[in-house]
Design a protein around this motif. Structure first.
Motif, PDB file in Angstrom:
ATOM      1  N   ASP A  24      40.493  43.443  52.319  1.00 24.17           N
ATOM      2  CA  ASP A  24      39.104  43.684  52.717  1.00 24.17           C
ATOM      3  C   ASP A  24      38.224  44.251  51.607  1.00 24.17           C
ATOM      4  OD1 ASP A  24      39.823  44.694  56.150  1.00 24.17           O
ATOM      5  OD2 ASP A  24      39.482  42.727  55.248  1.00 24.17           O
ATOM      6  N   TYR A  25      38.779  45.080  50.743  1.00 25.35           N
ATOM      7  CA  TYR A  25      37.961  45.791  49.751  1.00 25.35           C
ATOM      8  C   TYR A  25      38.419  45.428  48.352  1.00 25.35           C
ATOM      9  CZ  TYR A  25      36.701  48.498  53.850  1.00 25.35           C
ATOM     10  OH  TYR A  25      36.258  48.867  55.084  1.00 25.35           O
ATOM     11  N   TRP A  26      37.424  45.251  47.469  1.00 26.23           N
ATOM     12  CA  TRP A  26      37.697  44.773  46.122  1.00 26.23           C
ATOM     13  C   TRP A  26      36.931  45.568  45.075  1.00 26.23           C
ATOM     14  CZ3 TRP A  26      41.067  40.761  45.066  1.00 26.23           C
ATOM     15  CH2 TRP A  26      41.543  40.071  46.188  1.00 26.23           C
ATOM     16  N   GLY A  27      37.560  45.737  43.927  1.00 28.84           N
ATOM     17  CA  GLY A  27      36.845  46.267  42.787  1.00 28.84           C
ATOM     18  C   GLY A  27      36.173  45.147  42.023  1.00 28.84           C
ATOM     19  N   GLN A  28      35.495  45.497  40.934  1.00 27.25           N
ATOM     20  CA  GLN A  28      34.751  44.509  40.157  1.00 27.25           C
ATOM     21  C   GLN A  28      35.577  43.868  39.056  1.00 27.25           C
ATOM     22  OE1 GLN A  28      31.053  46.385  38.950  1.00 27.25           O
ATOM     23  NE2 GLN A  28      30.105  45.736  40.857  1.00 27.25           N
TER      24      GLN A  28
END
Length: 125
Positions: A113-117
């Motif tokens: 669900d969550y991602w870094g750049q």
């Protein structure tokens, strides 16, 4: 909500080592499974390594087994990827990801669900 920020990428010669870090915001990060993905130019994104919220379960893609280690420090809200014996084919943008719903046997199953750049890793001969 969790925000992820990767660091530690860079340039290294083949055979060298790098340690990637993924710092997360949010007091409940310790309850999130986490993973490192990578995407090389012209290739699809692939899962490199994943770790359960407790750190007791891990998964690795075959190409990095024995060379990479994923681990976490929940007190510091940080997940790491230690990369040793790097090869030119490890060159890619590496992304940190997190998901609160994944059980241990789902670590290698998308989506997250969550991602870094992302952080660039370049390995040269």
């Amino acid at each position: 909500q969790v925000q992820l920020v990767e660091s530690g990428g860079g340039w290294v010669q083949a055979g060298g080592s790098l340690r990637l870090s993924c710092a997360a915001s949010g007091r409940t990060f310790g309850s999130y499974a986490s993973a490192w993905f990578r995407q090389a130019p012209g290739k699809e994104r692939e899962l490199v390594a994943a770790i359960s919220w407790s750190g007791t379960s891990t998964r690795y893609v075959d190409s990095v087994k024995g060379r990479f280690t994923i681990f976490r420090d929940n007190a510091k809200n940080t997940v790491y990827l230690q990369m040793n014996s790097l090869k030119p084919e490890d060159t890619a943008i590496y992304y940190c990801a997190a998901d609160r719903t994944k059980t241990d046997w789902m670590l290698a199953t998308p989506p997250y669900d969550y991602w870094g750049q992302g952080t660039q890793v370049t390995v040269s001969l």
